[in-house]
Motif scaffolding. Sequence first.
Motif, short mmCIF file in Angstrom:
data_model
loop_
_atom_site.label_atom_id
_atom_site.label_comp_id
_atom_site.label_asym_id
_atom_site.label_seq_id
_atom_site.Cartn_x
_atom_site.Cartn_y
_atom_site.Cartn_z
N THR A 138 3.26 47.04 49.27
CA THR A 138 2.53 45.76 49.41
C THR A 138 3.20 44.65 49.97
OG1 THR A 138 3.17 45.35 47.24
CG2 THR A 138 1.28 46.71 47.61
N GLU A 139 4.38 44.53 50.12
CA GLU A 139 5.16 43.19 50.37
C GLU A 139 6.60 43.65 50.75
OE1 GLU A 139 6.32 38.81 48.32
OE2 GLU A 139 5.31 40.36 47.10
N MET A 140 7.12 42.89 51.91
CA MET A 140 8.44 42.84 52.04
C MET A 140 8.95 41.36 52.08
SD MET A 140 9.21 45.93 52.88
CE MET A 140 8.01 47.25 52.63
N ARG A 141 10.22 41.39 51.42
CA ARG A 141 10.54 39.81 51.29
C ARG A 141 12.21 39.92 51.99
NH1 ARG A 141 9.94 39.52 44.69
NH2 ARG A 141 7.85 40.08 44.73
N VAL A 142 12.23 39.33 53.14
CA VAL A 142 13.51 39.10 53.67
C VAL A 142 14.04 37.88 53.75
CG1 VAL A 142 14.28 39.18 56.28
CG2 VAL A 142 11.86 40.89 55.29
N VAL A 143 15.67 37.84 53.42
CA VAL A 143 16.22 36.63 53.44
C VAL A 143 17.05 36.67 55.06
CG1 VAL A 143 18.19 35.79 52.68
CG2 VAL A 143 16.86 36.99 51.04
N LEU A 144 16.64 35.31 55.53
CA LEU A 144 17.19 35.26 57.00
C LEU A 144 18.77 34.78 56.94
CD1 LEU A 144 14.17 33.25 58.52
CD2 LEU A 144 15.04 35.57 58.87
N PRO A 145 19.48 35.64 57.84
CA PRO A 145 21.06 35.13 57.83
C PRO A 145 21.24 33.52 58.35
CG PRO A 145 20.41 36.25 59.91
CD PRO A 145 19.08 36.23 58.88
N LYS A 146 22.23 33.33 58.07
CA LYS A 146 22.52 31.77 58.47
C LYS A 146 22.62 31.56 60.02
CE LYS A 146 26.45 28.31 58.16
NZ LYS A 146 27.80 28.04 57.87
N GLY A 147 21.71 30.55 60.36
CA GLY A 147 21.66 30.51 61.78
C GLY A 147 20.12 30.58 62.31
N ILE A 148 19.32 31.24 61.37
CA ILE A 148 17.99 31.27 61.74
C ILE A 148 16.99 30.73 60.54
CG2 ILE A 148 15.97 32.89 61.93
CD1 ILE A 148 18.03 35.09 62.98
N ALA A 149 16.27 29.81 60.79
CA ALA A 149 15.43 28.85 59.99
C ALA A 149 14.08 29.71 59.69
CB ALA A 149 15.37 27.52 60.40
N PRO A 150 13.45 29.50 58.51
CA PRO A 150 12.11 29.90 58.39
C PRO A 150 11.24 29.69 59.33
CG PRO A 150 13.24 29.46 56.22
CD PRO A 150 13.88 28.99 57.17
N GLY A 151 11.30 28.32 59.90
CA GLY A 151 10.71 27.53 60.83
C GLY A 151 10.78 28.38 62.15
N ASP A 152 11.90 29.24 62.40
CA ASP A 152 12.12 29.67 63.66
C ASP A 152 11.18 30.97 63.82
OD1 ASP A 152 13.58 27.52 64.47
OD2 ASP A 152 15.57 28.59 63.55
N VAL A 153 10.70 31.42 62.87
CA VAL A 153 9.95 32.83 63.10
C VAL A 153 8.84 32.70 62.84
CG1 VAL A 153 9.92 34.99 61.50
CG2 VAL A 153 12.19 33.81 61.42
N THR A 154 7.96 33.77 63.72
CA THR A 154 6.33 34.05 63.75
C THR A 154 6.19 35.18 63.68
OG1 THR A 154 6.67 34.06 66.10
CG2 THR A 154 6.20 31.89 65.06
N LEU A 155 5.36 35.73 63.11
CA LEU A 155 5.00 37.09 63.02
C LEU A 155 4.19 37.75 64.26
CD1 LEU A 155 4.50 39.57 60.93
CD2 LEU A 155 2.47 38.98 60.68
N ASP A 156 4.86 38.91 64.68
CA ASP A 156 4.65 39.54 65.87
C ASP A 156 3.55 40.83 65.63
OD1 ASP A 156 4.47 39.63 68.83
OD2 ASP A 156 5.77 41.31 68.58
N GLU A 157 3.82 41.34 64.87
CA GLU A 157 3.08 42.99 64.60
C GLU A 157 3.63 43.12 62.98
OE1 GLU A 157 3.62 46.30 66.78
OE2 GLU A 157 3.47 45.10 68.77
N ALA A 158 2.25 43.65 62.38
CA ALA A 158 2.34 43.98 60.58
C ALA A 158 1.36 45.02 60.63
CB ALA A 158 2.36 42.79 60.16
N PRO A 159 1.29 45.64 59.44
CA PRO A 159 0.34 46.44 59.13
C PRO A 159 -1.18 45.59 59.08
CG PRO A 159 2.20 46.95 57.53
CD PRO A 159 2.53 45.58 58.47
N LYS A 160 -2.18 46.11 59.09
CA LYS A 160 -3.62 45.65 59.25
C LYS A 160 -3.50 44.65 57.81
CE LYS A 160 -8.37 46.46 60.01
NZ LYS A 160 -9.52 47.31 60.09
N GLY A 161 -3.95 43.30 58.01
CA GLY A 161 -4.27 42.72 56.81
C GLY A 161 -3.09 42.03 56.38
#
Length: 247
Positions: free
Chosen positions: A65-88
């Motif tokens: 139902t959920e994936m929680r990902v911790v980004l490595p140093k050098g990638i900020a949460p604002g640098d990420v956008t969703l490209d593909e994922a399960p429906k909904g």
Amino acid sequence: MSKHPLARAGRRIALAGAAALTATLALAAPAAAHAEVEADKAQALAENVTLSFVSEAESASAGFTEMRVVLPKGIAPGDVTLDEAPKGWKLKATSDGYNVAGPALKAGVDAEHKIKVRQLPNAKEIAFKTIEVYSDGKISRWIELPAGGEEPEQPAPVLELKAAAPDAEPVSPSPSASPTESETPTPTPSATESTVAAAGSETDTKATEEDEGGSTGLVIGGVVVALLVLGGGAWWLVKRRTTTSQS
């Protein structure tokens, strides 16, 4: 009586063969569930990179139902956008990474999603600690990093990067991501805001009290003046009548 040397040798060969067969079967057994990450451009300082994540299902009765990902140093949460994922499923930035979640997948179905990253950091490898959540509440943590040359039991997905291109440079920090309306929580006033609000309320109350006090004072003053005027008039009338009667 001792066994014949040939018999003992045959027994050793049989035991060795059984051990080898056991080892072969162990190697041939399917690997345990795990989480992986791949990139279309696995190179340090590469820009607009698509990262693909796969979390293998390990429950026969519940789905992801959920994936929680911790980004490595050098990638900020604002640098990420969703490209593909399960429906909904939708992505929501967190303080140290992001969550991608939605309706539960069928039991036994792997969870796959892709994100677009503004730029990869200048590193040899980067790890994405991942926490998987199932519909029955079970949580699987793939967050361990190799230590002392030993392979961890729950390794975090690691992406190895090629050396940066000679002309590659870090881009300027990205602005903070603006959450969508459905992801905007109800604002909770901070301690400073609460203090300011309380101080403002206290000031308003004090001003109201002062206004009310001032108005009351004016009313009382008017009454006193009126009484003095009436009293002076009465005294003048009494004095006049007395003078008239005496004359």
